[in-house]
Design an enzyme around this catalytic site. Structure first.
Site, PDB file in Angstrom:
ATOM      1  N   TYR A  95      45.943  34.367  41.126  1.00 24.67           N
ATOM      2  CA  TYR A  95      45.903  34.987  42.443  1.00 24.67           C
ATOM      3  C   TYR A  95      46.466  34.102  43.557  1.00 24.67           C
ATOM      4  O   TYR A  95      47.177  34.597  44.444  1.00 24.67           O
ATOM      5  CB  TYR A  95      44.484  35.454  42.767  1.00 24.67           C
ATOM      6  CG  TYR A  95      44.168  36.756  42.083  1.00 24.67           C
ATOM      7  CD1 TYR A  95      44.451  37.974  42.691  1.00 24.67           C
ATOM      8  CD2 TYR A  95      43.604  36.774  40.810  1.00 24.67           C
ATOM      9  CE1 TYR A  95      44.182  39.178  42.055  1.00 24.67           C
ATOM     10  CE2 TYR A  95      43.337  37.971  40.160  1.00 24.67           C
ATOM     11  CZ  TYR A  95      43.628  39.166  40.789  1.00 24.67           C
ATOM     12  OH  TYR A  95      43.373  40.357  40.149  1.00 24.67           O
ATOM     13  N   GLU A 137      37.478  42.196  37.344  1.00 23.92           N
ATOM     14  CA  GLU A 137      38.129  41.825  36.085  1.00 23.92           C
ATOM     15  C   GLU A 137      37.221  40.963  35.224  1.00 23.92           C
ATOM     16  O   GLU A 137      37.168  41.129  33.993  1.00 23.92           O
ATOM     17  CB  GLU A 137      39.453  41.115  36.394  1.00 23.92           C
ATOM     18  CG  GLU A 137      40.513  42.068  36.917  1.00 23.92           C
ATOM     19  CD  GLU A 137      41.561  41.423  37.801  1.00 23.92           C
ATOM     20  OE1 GLU A 137      42.255  42.176  38.524  1.00 23.92           O
ATOM     21  OE2 GLU A 137      41.689  40.185  37.791  1.00 23.92           O
ATOM     22  N   GLY A 389      53.699  53.074  33.053  1.00 21.02           N
ATOM     23  CA  GLY A 389      54.120  51.907  33.813  1.00 21.02           C
ATOM     24  C   GLY A 389      53.430  51.879  35.162  1.00 21.02           C
ATOM     25  O   GLY A 389      52.311  52.375  35.319  1.00 21.02           O
TER      26      GLY A 389
END
Length: 398
Positions: A95, A137, A389
């Site tokens: 990040y 996450e 995608g």
């Protein structure tokens, strides 16, 4: 917690982001890949080349700026982002790289308009978003690692079997090298397969094409024109070969509340979109609920799993299957020829309204199905879809 002044400053950048957003995101990717080539494996070069990745990110940046004072409006988009990041193995240390490159892109693209106040506000805004995503996450990583048969990171799987499903689609049956248990997963989820080709590390997502509970994990892969990864799987991956695999992820799954209420299911899929739909179908068909599956394909040579679908339809009277081909071969006997239109869809949809519609396929196909379903009066909350995608708006021009 972002301050009122930070929120106001970020929201004030919306007009310029709407004008220059795609230029900014293209420049962002160029900076990041130049200065941090280690992150390239997380991105599909085909999506970069087509511009879909830059367009999708630009739309996300604008949406974040517009709703930064009411992020609950973006809640629906967060699970998709989080699952895709977790599937690829995005970690907290990635990040700061993204944040640094994004701020550099803002500064270089906007020039003098990128004042210190704007750069500082966006640094704070990005930091707040990063913490939200990192936390979500991590929850997925922990859940994947602690469930029976689960793991964190990569796990070695051996190709136990290959089956040609059509001229362009092959299934790969994967068994764990360690001989351990397989994880439970939700029908509709996907795996990430890792490899290195010609010195280039790559990661690709492939839908699990069978219901949970089998002694293997199955992915069914379409050979894409110019697709380096899919071509390698088709041409080079043989029985006995070991692949590195990430745990199942994805939020394109059946609505548990609607299933519990006994709602019917409709699947409308194009081409390789059959893969998650087949897993969903196999996991629910024995329930006796009404299920309709419509599969659009080029012809019988390109279509995968037709025999499997017809066998299920013969076994379960509650299942209705329809095939439509737009380029049929002389020997083909589809239920219809051409493209799926409102007349045909209305004819094949079940009576009543107590069902959910799941659709997947090439983007033009998905945009068409979405528009047709709304025109036929289906409620938006009953429509569910996934993108192969980067996620884009279904009402955009093809």
């Amino acid at each position: 917690m972002l301050s009122a002044s930070t929120i106001a400053t970020v929201k004030a950048t919306v007009p310029v982001l709407q004008t220059h957003g795609e230029t900014l995101t293209r420049h962002f990717y160029a900076i990041m890949f130049r200065d941090h080539p280690e992150v390239r494996p997380f991105f599909n070069p085909a999506h970069q080349a087509s511009g879909t990745q830059a367009r999708a990110l630009a739309a996300s940046v604008v949406a974040y700026a517009e709703h930064i004072d009411r992020l609950e409006a973006l809640a629906g988009a967060v699970p998709t982002i989080v699952h895709k990041h977790a599937a690829l193995g995005v970690l907290p240390e990635h990040y700061p790289i993204v944040g640094k490159c994004l701020l550099q892109a803002i500064r270089e693209v906007l020039g003098e308009a990128a004042t210190p106040d704007i750069l500082d506000a966006w640094a704070q805004a990005y930091g707040a978003l990063a913490q939200i995503l990192i936390g979500a996450e991590e929850a997925i990583y922990q859940a994947n690692a602690t469930r029976t048969g689960g793991w964190r990171g990569t796990r070695a799987f051996r190709v136990a079997r290959r089956e040609v499903e059509s001229d362009v689609i092959t299934s790969f049956y994967l068994e764990p090298v360690d001989g351990g248990a397989l994880p439970s997963y939700q029908a509709g989820q996907y795996l990430t397969v890792l490899t290195t080709l010609d010195g280039v590390a790559m990661r690709r997502n492939y839908s699990l094409s069978s219901a949970p509970g089998q002694p293997w994990l199955r992915i069914s892969v379409k050979r894409e024109a110019g697709g380096v990864f899919s071509t390698w799987l088709h041409d080079q991956t043989q029985i006995g070969q070991v692949l590195e695999v990430m745990p199942p992820c994805g939020e394109f799954v059946l609505n548990a509340d609607r299933l519990a209420a006994g709602a019917g299911l409709v699947f409308v899929v194009g081409g390789i979109g059959i893969t998650p739909a087949l897993a969903m179908l196999e996991s629910t068909v024995a329930s006796g609920r009404p299920i309709t599956l419509i599969h659009a394909a080029r012809n019988s040579a390109a279509q995968a799993f037709r025999t499997r679908l017809e066998d299920l339809a013969k076994r379960y009277a509650s299942l209705k299957v329809h095939h439509i081909y737009d380029q049929p071969l002389a020997q083909d006997r589809p239920d219809a020829v051409g493209l799926l239109d409102a007349t045909r869809l209305a004819q094949w949809l079940p009576a009543g309204s107590d069902y959910d519609l799941y659709f997947l396929g090439p983007k033009p196909f998905m945009r068409s199905v979405h528009a047709l379903a709304l025109d036929l009066g289906l409620q938006p909350e009953r429509l569910h879809w996934e993108f192969f995608g980067p996620k884009e708006a279904l009402d955009e021009a093809a």
